[in-house]
Design a protein around this motif. Structure first.
Motif, PDB file in Angstrom:
ATOM      1  N   ASP A 218       0.556  -1.059  -0.054  1.00 35.47           N
ATOM      2  CA  ASP A 218       0.004   0.139  -0.124  1.00 35.47           C
ATOM      3  C   ASP A 218       0.827   1.154   0.026  1.00 35.47           C
ATOM      4  OD1 ASP A 218      -2.423  -1.575   0.064  1.00 35.47           O
ATOM      5  OD2 ASP A 218      -2.303  -1.576   2.119  1.00 35.47           O
ATOM      6  N   ASN A 219       2.153   1.132   0.507  1.00 33.81           N
ATOM      7  CA  ASN A 219       2.905   2.215   0.339  1.00 33.81           C
ATOM      8  C   ASN A 219       4.506   1.764  -0.023  1.00 33.81           C
ATOM      9  OD1 ASN A 219       4.502   1.491   2.739  1.00 33.81           O
ATOM     10  ND2 ASN A 219       2.582   1.806   3.721  1.00 33.81           N
ATOM     11  N   ASP A 220       5.512   2.772  -0.078  1.00 39.14           N
ATOM     12  CA  ASP A 220       6.773   2.446  -0.648  1.00 39.14           C
ATOM     13  C   ASP A 220       7.565   2.181   0.521  1.00 39.14           C
ATOM     14  OD1 ASP A 220       5.809   3.024  -3.150  1.00 39.14           O
ATOM     15  OD2 ASP A 220       6.424   4.860  -2.989  1.00 39.14           O
ATOM     16  N   LYS A 221       7.403   2.142   1.716  1.00 35.91           N
ATOM     17  CA  LYS A 221       8.251   1.891   2.839  1.00 35.91           C
ATOM     18  C   LYS A 221       8.801   0.347   2.644  1.00 35.91           C
ATOM     19  CE  LYS A 221       6.028   5.092   6.004  1.00 35.91           C
ATOM     20  NZ  LYS A 221       5.351   5.252   7.360  1.00 35.91           N
TER      21      LYS A 221
END
Length: 242
Positions: A187-190
């Motif tokens: 869901d995110n680029d982390k």
């Protein structure tokens, strides 16, 4: 060192059945070996298989030993999990739990709960390692994107999404291997996770890389592979080693 390990492995297997195998891996961090892992797939009954993944990691004062087991049926190219277990010991809290998928009554139960888990049933459920078998089957069919709903021990649904991002020849302890590169979509680029599968080795997982915020957490590389079932070519195991 083998120049192309995949070319030495049989791929003409019994139609409708999965390759039974044992694969051994090095677990690396920044190029240094900090552990080992073994993945093994066995047929235990008609259309029924057991996949196990056992890893041991030692890094500075950190240690982690875990074993995951999935029992599932495989019919018409579809993996259907029935039982999953995970045991983890080492630094931090230990974990030990089991999840059962009752396909007849369409309920999921967990050893950490007295009652069936409150989750909406779907025939597409996978457990925490059975989905890897389904990814391989999808790659064999030329599929380029995958989505699997997983249920954790508390009944929370987690959707695992993947896409093929290309082809790549990679160097491994077993030699140079042509692979299909698959990326997990978050869901995110982390967080980042990339896996490499080798078509000439029956689409086995040969490398995996995980990172967070651009920093490597660990890398897994295959160092040996053995087919443990008779094939159309020979009834003897076919070892591939460094």
């Amino acid at each position: 060192m083998l120049l192309c390990a995949g070319a030495l492995l049989p791929t003409s297997l019994i139609a409708g059945e999965l390759t039974q195998y044992q694969a051994n891996y090095d677990i690396l961090r920044k190029g240094k070996n900090h552990g080992e892992a073994v993945r093994e797939l066995k047929k235990i009954a008609d259309n029924t298989y057991q996949l196990t993944y056992h890893s041991n990691i030692e890094w500075m004062i950190f240690s982690d030993s875990r074993e995951e087991t999935s029992k599932f049926t495989f019919q018409n190219g579809k993996v259907t999990p029935h039982h999953y277990s995970m045991i983890r010991t080492g630094t931090g809290p230990d974990k030990d739990y089991k999840i059962d998928f009752d396909t007849q009554n369409k309920v999921v139960t967990s050893s950490s709960s007295e009652y069936p888990l409150e989750c909406e049933w779907t025939d597409d459920f996978q457990d925490a390692i059975s989905y890897q078998v389904q990814v391989r089957e999808g790659l064999k069919k030329g599929e380029t994107s995958f989505s699997f709903p997983l249920i954790d021990k508390k009944g929370n649904r987690r959707d695992y999404n993947f896409e093929v991002v290309g082809k790549e020849m990679i160097p491994l302890p077993i030699g140079n291997v042509d692979t299909i590169k698959v990326k997990r979509l978050y869901d995110n680029d982390k967080r980042q996770a990339i896996a490499w599968f080798a078509p000439e080795m029956d689409y086995m997982l040969v490398r995996m890389w995980k990172g967070e915020k651009g920093t490597e957490q660990f890398e897994v590389q295959m160092n040996s592979f053995t087919v443990t079932q008779p094939t159309a070519v020979t009834a003897a195991p076919t070892p591939v080693q460094q």
